[in-house]
Design an enzyme around this catalytic site. Structure first.
Site: not given
Ligand code: A2P
Length: 343
Positions: A129, A243
């Protein structure tokens, strides 16, 4: 139009739930949908397109009637069942790190290297990710002014450690505010009002943890550029599902922030959020639930007098572009280009 028999391994997890939502929302051409999880979840029902679908236990026989299998149940499950699913005739799109660096397995971000899917031998890997969120916005720059070096510092959400880690963040925060003791079970350190170095294992030789090493190796493979130099510091912050990352790049030739903005303005999967006057830049709150990676704070890195270096800040939904969305986009490439069997 052809339709496909689809399975989701890890359907009850944080990423699994997003798979279901995206398959429905993006009208993926499916003739059937199989939801797979551990024995603990067998018999539960989940909603898909307004109807109940029963969760089945993942076994060796789960893939005999499947064309596309999305895996997000952890690396050991992928290692064990991925090859079984591929042998049974399914194309596996695997969200774990199990096969990413295997030279026979394409590692794909559809905005960057969709053509790599063609060489699949039954398994395609979805990148880490943090790698996806960093390099999707860097690709349009790399194509015209090759990036020689990338330095990244991540601010990673709980979702990357699964649904249980998200619950732990919520519950430990509640306990902290109510002045109650809390014993963390999923993450190694107290998470409420704290942050810590990413919970992946640290290599005693290099000092880098596995998350950081993934960013280094995966960037080279996806860009098809073994020479790009990458260093990362990965940190978990008490954010639920998006994130953020501070990125510093050094290009081959001088480059201005205006050039970077114009390269990213119409780039797929990217949205510029860069308003210095209002001090409004990418935030995980704004990236959560969104498909696009937000990019801002685009500025010349003044520590490099050559003018070749740019600093920026990005935020992207870890469960979407960082996981389920990228995997569904890979499956869409397979379908659109006829690189998977359907009926
Ligand atoms: P279950 O809910 O039955 O435990 P997350 O990443 O959010 O932690 O989710 C992990 C996913 O992987 C869940 O769907 C979980 O199912 C599934 N899973 C975990 N262990 C196994 C296993 N041994 N066999 C099949 N699925 C598993």
């Amino acid at each position: 139009m052809k339709t496909y028999r689809v399975a989701v391994a890890g359907a009850t997890g944080a990423v699994g739930v997003e798979f279901l939502r995206l398959l429905e929302e993006r009208k993926f051409p499916m003739s059937s949908l199989k939801l797979l999880a551990s024995a603990r979840s067998a018999g539960k029902t989940m909603q898909f397109a307004g109807r109940d679908v029963k969760v089945e236990e993942l076994t060796e026989n789960s893939f005999n009637d499947v064309d596309i299998a999305f895996f997000s149940a952890g690396g050991s499950i992928s290692k064990l069942y991925g090859p079984i699913a591929a042998k049974a005739g399914a194309v596996v799109v695997d969200n774990s790190s199990a096969f990413r660096m295997d030279p026979n397995v394409p590692l794909v971000i559809p905005e960057i290297n969709p053509e790599a899917c063609e060489a699949h031998k039954g398994i395609i890997a979805n990148p880490n990710c943090s790698t996806i969120i960093a390099i999707t916005p860097l690709w349009p720059i790399h194509k015209v002014n090759p990036i020689q070096r990338l330095i990244a510092a991540t601010y990673q959400a709980a979702s990357g450690a699964g649904a249980a880690a998200m619950t732990e963040l919520e519950e430990s925060t509640r306990a902290y505010l109510e002045n109650r003791p809390f014993e963390q079970k999923i993450l190694p350190h107290p998470y409420a009002f704290n942050l810590f170095s990413h919970n992946a294992k640290v290599d005693p030789v290099t000092g880098y943890n596995e998350e950081e090493t993934k960013m280094v190796k995966e960037t080279k493979k996806i860009f098809g550029d073994p020479n790009i130099r990458v260093s990362a510091t990965c940190v978990r912050v008490p954010v639920l599902r998006a994130h953020s990352e501070a990125l510093n790049i050094e290009c081959e030739r001088p480059i201005t922030p205006e050039e970077v903005k114009s390269l990213l303005e119409n780039a797929p999967g990217v949205k510029i959020v860069d308003d210095p006057e209002k001090n409004y830049f990418p935030m995980p709150k704004d990236a959560s639930g969104k498909d696009d990676i937000l990019v801002g704070r685009i500025r010349t890195d003044t520590s490099d007098p050559s003018g070749k270096s740019i600093a920026m800040f990005v935020a992207g939904d870890q469960l979407l572009k960082g996981a389920a969305l990228n995997a569904v986009q890979i499956a869409e490439v397979l379908v659109q280009r006829g690189w998977v069997h359907g009926a």
